[in-house]
Scaffold this motif. Sequence first.
Motif, PDB file in Angstrom:
ATOM      1  N   GLN A  17      -6.385 -76.953 -88.637  1.00 50.24           N
ATOM      2  CA  GLN A  17      -4.730 -77.617 -88.089  1.00 50.24           C
ATOM      3  C   GLN A  17      -5.164 -78.739 -87.195  1.00 50.24           C
ATOM      4  O   GLN A  17      -4.162 -79.591 -87.819  1.00 50.24           O
ATOM      5  N   GLN A  18      -6.174 -78.015 -86.592  1.00 48.33           N
ATOM      6  CA  GLN A  18      -6.156 -79.869 -85.926  1.00 48.33           C
ATOM      7  C   GLN A  18      -7.043 -80.974 -86.266  1.00 48.33           C
ATOM      8  O   GLN A  18      -6.153 -82.451 -85.720  1.00 48.33           O
ATOM      9  N   ALA A  19      -7.282 -80.910 -87.732  1.00 48.35           N
ATOM     10  CA  ALA A  19      -7.765 -82.088 -87.750  1.00 48.35           C
ATOM     11  C   ALA A  19      -6.286 -83.120 -88.369  1.00 48.35           C
ATOM     12  O   ALA A  19      -6.565 -84.474 -88.108  1.00 48.35           O
ATOM     13  N   VAL A  20      -5.931 -82.773 -89.009  1.00 47.72           N
ATOM     14  CA  VAL A  20      -4.016 -83.525 -89.634  1.00 47.72           C
ATOM     15  C   VAL A  20      -3.415 -83.341 -88.497  1.00 47.72           C
ATOM     16  O   VAL A  20      -3.345 -84.449 -88.273  1.00 47.72           O
ATOM     17  N   ASP A  66      -9.065 -89.692 -86.189  1.00 47.93           N
ATOM     18  CA  ASP A  66     -10.709 -89.556 -87.296  1.00 47.93           C
ATOM     19  C   ASP A  66     -10.083 -88.729 -88.516  1.00 47.93           C
ATOM     20  O   ASP A  66      -9.887 -87.488 -88.498  1.00 47.93           O
ATOM     21  N   PRO A  67      -9.692 -89.338 -89.773  1.00 46.10           N
ATOM     22  CA  PRO A  67      -9.232 -88.815 -90.802  1.00 46.10           C
ATOM     23  C   PRO A  67     -10.430 -87.713 -91.462  1.00 46.10           C
ATOM     24  O   PRO A  67     -10.217 -87.561 -92.758  1.00 46.10           O
ATOM     25  N   THR A  68     -11.719 -88.157 -90.632  1.00 44.46           N
ATOM     26  CA  THR A  68     -13.138 -87.224 -91.513  1.00 44.46           C
ATOM     27  C   THR A  68     -13.444 -85.928 -91.341  1.00 44.46           C
ATOM     28  O   THR A  68     -13.644 -85.381 -92.262  1.00 44.46           O
ATOM     29  N   GLN A  69     -12.022 -85.457 -89.825  1.00 43.65           N
ATOM     30  CA  GLN A  69     -12.465 -84.553 -90.195  1.00 43.65           C
ATOM     31  C   GLN A  69     -11.548 -83.598 -90.607  1.00 43.65           C
ATOM     32  O   GLN A  69     -12.060 -81.858 -90.807  1.00 43.65           O
ATOM     33  N   LEU A  71     -12.009 -78.233 -94.711  1.00 38.87           N
ATOM     34  CA  LEU A  71     -12.212 -78.381 -96.169  1.00 38.87           C
ATOM     35  C   LEU A  71     -12.918 -78.291 -96.349  1.00 38.87           C
ATOM     36  O   LEU A  71     -13.677 -76.912 -96.980  1.00 38.87           O
ATOM     37  N   ASP A  72     -14.326 -79.211 -96.153  1.00 35.99           N
ATOM     38  CA  ASP A  72     -15.820 -79.237 -96.804  1.00 35.99           C
ATOM     39  C   ASP A  72     -16.457 -76.810 -96.687  1.00 35.99           C
ATOM     40  O   ASP A  72     -16.971 -76.847 -97.360  1.00 35.99           O
ATOM     41  N   ALA A  73     -15.888 -76.872 -94.991  1.00 38.27           N
ATOM     42  CA  ALA A  73     -16.560 -75.382 -94.383  1.00 38.27           C
ATOM     43  C   ALA A  73     -15.605 -74.470 -95.234  1.00 38.27           C
ATOM     44  O   ALA A  73     -16.903 -73.815 -95.590  1.00 38.27           O
ATOM     45  N   ILE A  74     -14.527 -74.455 -95.366  1.00 37.76           N
ATOM     46  CA  ILE A  74     -13.388 -73.582 -95.707  1.00 37.76           C
ATOM     47  C   ILE A  74     -14.730 -73.249 -97.225  1.00 37.76           C
ATOM     48  O   ILE A  74     -14.666 -72.057 -97.177  1.00 37.76           O
TER      49      ILE A  74
END
Length: 133
Positions: A54-57, A63-66, A71-74
């Motif tokens: 949510q914070q990354a979006v 920082d688009p890589t966040q 997603l990778d962590a999920i």
Amino acid sequence: MPARRRSPHRRLALLAAAAALIAAPAATGCSAVDKALDCVRTADTIADSVTDLQQAVANASDDPTQADEALDAIDKNLDEIGDRTDDTDVSAAVDDLGKAVGNVRTAIKNGDETPDITPVTDAAGELTKVCTP
């Protein structure tokens, strides 16, 4: 007729058999509880990853890589739960969350800087619900 006395060896064998019968379901129960606790812990970790997503979006322009990292962590945590469970409700929740993550990943790849992550949060909530012992 006098009462029949059991030999000490026979008495010990009966006690050992009774103990084994009592311990078997208890061990199985502990295993189920351990699995449920693993599920809850991993679901909690996924909830943290969803918060990160949510914070990354929200900060995608910075920082688009966040978002990819979240997603990778999920995905990693979903793999862990999927490998540990044989519960159909948990498996269905894992599948639903995996699909929602895939949809967000596709939206980002297609240039959507603010994808709808509501299905991810909803699926994560369902996973937490089915993981609760």
